[in-house]
Design an enzyme around this catalytic site. Structure first.
Site, short mmCIF file in Angstrom:
data_model
loop_
_atom_site.label_atom_id
_atom_site.label_comp_id
_atom_site.label_asym_id
_atom_site.label_seq_id
_atom_site.Cartn_x
_atom_site.Cartn_y
_atom_site.Cartn_z
N ASP A 1 0.41 -10.65 -2.49
CA ASP A 1 -0.55 -11.15 -3.49
C ASP A 1 0.12 -11.78 -4.70
O ASP A 1 -0.56 -12.32 -5.57
CB ASP A 1 -1.46 -10.00 -3.95
N HIS B 1 4.17 -1.77 -2.52
CA HIS B 1 3.51 -1.78 -1.21
C HIS B 1 3.73 -0.43 -0.53
O HIS B 1 4.79 0.17 -0.69
CB HIS B 1 4.10 -2.88 -0.32
#
Ligand code: SDX
Length: 379
Positions: A315, A261
Site C-alpha cells: 500500500d 506486514h
C-alpha cells in the site's frame, strides 16, 4: 476434539491448505500458482492472471480469447443496480457502495447451483466484469454525471480508466494500471480472503462471498491503508518533517500507514515493483510532489524500525501510481477490490472443494453458573 493454543489474530495458524499462491515473508517471494509475481507483472495481463488463479493454469490462446470475450460481454450493469445507486448518499464511501452492489448482484442470480460448473463460470465472469463498472459508475453518479457505458474496444484496465475519467487512457497508463491489478490480485490468506473463505464455507452464493470480502478489505489496517498513506504524506508536508513524524509515531506507538506486514519482514516485493511503475509514470507525466517525502520516510523507517521487520508494504507506493492515473484517493481501495476479486473467487472455488464449514473454538474467560437478578433487585 483437540484444542490448539490460542494465537491472537490467528498469527501463524494455518486456516486451510491451498495451491493458489505462495509467500515467503523472509525472502520477499510471492508466486501465483508457482509463477513469480515479477514474471507475471512483466509478461502477463490481469485477465490472464485471473484465469491462472481461478482455473489453476495459464489459458491456451482460445481459452484466453473466450474468457476475454465473456468479460467484455458482461461489463454492463443491471439498470436496477444503477437505479439503486441513485439512492446512495453522494458522500458515502465508495467501498460501502461497492459492498452493497456486489451483494445486490446476487438478487438477480439467487438460484445457488454450486455443483454446476456453468453457474460457477457465470459467477466468476459476472463479478470480474461488473465490479469495475460499479466502481466507475458510482464515482460519476456521486458527481451528478451519468455513468459512462463500458467500451468494448478497450481491454480490461483501459476500459476502467475510460469509464472513470471519461476519456481513453494513455497506453502506458493503461498498461501500468493493468500491472497494478495483477500485483493486487491475490495474497494467500489475508483478512479479506479469509473472510471470503469463511462466508464461502457456509455454501452461500459467490455474490455474498465477495460482499463479505469487500467489507473486510475496507479497513485501514488492510486494503484501506493505501488511501491513508496519501493523507499521511500530505500531513507530513515536507522532507524535513519526516524524521520528527516518525519519532512521534514511535513514541506514541502508532502505526505508520503503508508499512509493516504480518508475513513480510522485508520490503514487500509488490512495493518494489510499484515503486518502479511510479517512477515510469513520473518520467512521462511529471514527478509527484509527495515522492521525495515517501523516499525519506522509507529511509528513516529502515533506520528505526527495520529491526522489527517493518518495511514498505503493497500500500505504500500504490497511491502515488494511482494519483498519476487520475484515480481519486477514495477510490484507491475499490481499485484494490477490483483486483482482489480474482483471488477471492479462486479461494471461493477452492473452498467449495474443501467443503467444510469454518467453526473455530474459543477459550472462555467469562463467569459461570450465575443466578438471574430480577430488575427490581438490581442497584
Ligand atoms: C495489506 O495480509 C496480507 O497479505 C495483506 C495484504 C494483502 O495483499 O492482502 O498484503 C494487504 O493489508 C497490507 C497491510 C496494509 N496495512 C497497513 O499498512 C497498516 C499499517 N500496518 C500495520 O497496522 C501492521 O503492520 C499490520 C496490520 C499490517 C500487521 O500487523 P501485525 O502483523 O499484527 O504486526 P505486529 O503488531 O505483530 O507488529 C510487530 C511489531 C510491533 O512492535 P512491538 O509491539 O513488537 O514493539 O512491529 C510494529 C508493531 O508495533 N509495527 C509497526 C507497524 N507495523 C508493525 N510499527 C509502526 N508502524 C507500522 N506500520
Amino acid at each position: 476434539m483437540t484444542v490448539c493454543e490460542y494465537k491472537p489474530g490467528l498469527e501463524g495458524v494455518p486456516a486451510t491448505q491451498s495451491g493458489i499462491s505462495y509467500v515467503d515473508g523472509q525472502q520477499g517471494i510471492l508466486e501465483y500458482r508457482g509463477i513469480s509475481i515479477e514474471e507475471l507483472a512483466l509478461k502477463s495481463t490481469f485477465l490472464e492472471t485471473s484465469y491462472l488463479l481461478i482455473w489453476g493454469g495459464l489459458p491456451t490462446k482460445p481459452e484466453l480469447e473466450e474468457f476475454e470475450y465473456e468479460i467484455r460481454h458482461h461489463r454492463r450493469l443491471k439498470y436496477r443496480i444503477r437505479d439503486m445507486m441513485k439512492c446512495f448518499p453522494e458522500r458515502g464511501h465508495p467501498m460501502d457502495a461497492l459492498q452493497a452492489c456486489a451483494a445486490a448482484l446476487g438478487l438477480f442470480y439467487s438460484k445457488r447451483a454450486l455443483d454446476d460448473p456453468t453457474y460457477i463460470q457465470n459467477a466468476v465472469v459476472r463479478l470480474l466484469a461488473k465490479i469495475p463498472t460499479m466502481v466507475a459508475a458510482f464515482q460519476l453518479m456521486r458527481k451528478g454525471n451519468d455513468p459512462v457505458q463500458p467500451c468494448d474496444d478497450l481491454d480490461y484496465a483501459a476500459n476502467f480508466l475510460y469509464m472513470l475519467n471519461e476519456r481513453e487512457p494513455d497506453p502506458l497508463a493503461a498498461r501500468i494500471f493493468d500491472i497494478c491489478l495483477t500485483l493486487h490480485a491475490e495474497h494467500t490468506i489475508n483478512a479479506s480472503t479469509f473472510s471470503a473463505m469463511v462466508t464461502a464455507s457456509t455454501l452461500t452464493d459467490p455474490y455474498a462471498v465477495v460482499a463479505s470480502a469487500v467489507g473486510t478489505l475496507a479497513g485501514p489496517l488492510h486494503g484501506g491503508a493505501n488511501e491513508e498513506v496519501i493523507d499521511m504524506l500530505q500531513q507530513i508536508g515536507s522532507v524535513e518533517n519526516v524524521r520528527p513524524f516518525v519519532d512521534e509515531c514511535i513514541t506514541r506507538k502508532s502505526r505508520i500507514m503503508g508499512f509493516g506486514h504480518r508475513v513480510y519482514k522485508v520490503k514487500d516485493p509488490r512495493a518494489t515493483i510499484l515503486q518502479k511503475l511510479a517512477e515510469q509514470l513520473f518520467a512521462k507525466f511529471g514527478r509527484d510532489e509527495y515522492y521525495d517525502i515517501a523516499l525519506e520516510l522509507e529511509q528513516v523507517i529502515s533506520e528505526k524500525l527495520a529491526h522489527k521487520g517493518v518495511y514498505p508494504n503493497v500500500d505504500f507506493y500504490s497511491g502515488l501510481v494511482y494519483r498519476k492515473l487520475g484515480i481519486p484517493t477514495d477510490l484507491f481501495t475499490p481499485v484494490f477490490a477490483i483486483a482482489r476479486v480474482a483471488g477471492w473467487l479462486a479461494h471461493w472455488k477452492e473452498q467449495l472443494e474443501a467443503n467444510r464449514i469454518f467453526r473455530p473454538t474459543q477459550i472462555y474467560t467469562g463467569r459461570r453458573n450465575q443466578a438471574y437478578t430480577p430488575l427490581a433487585e438490581r442497584p
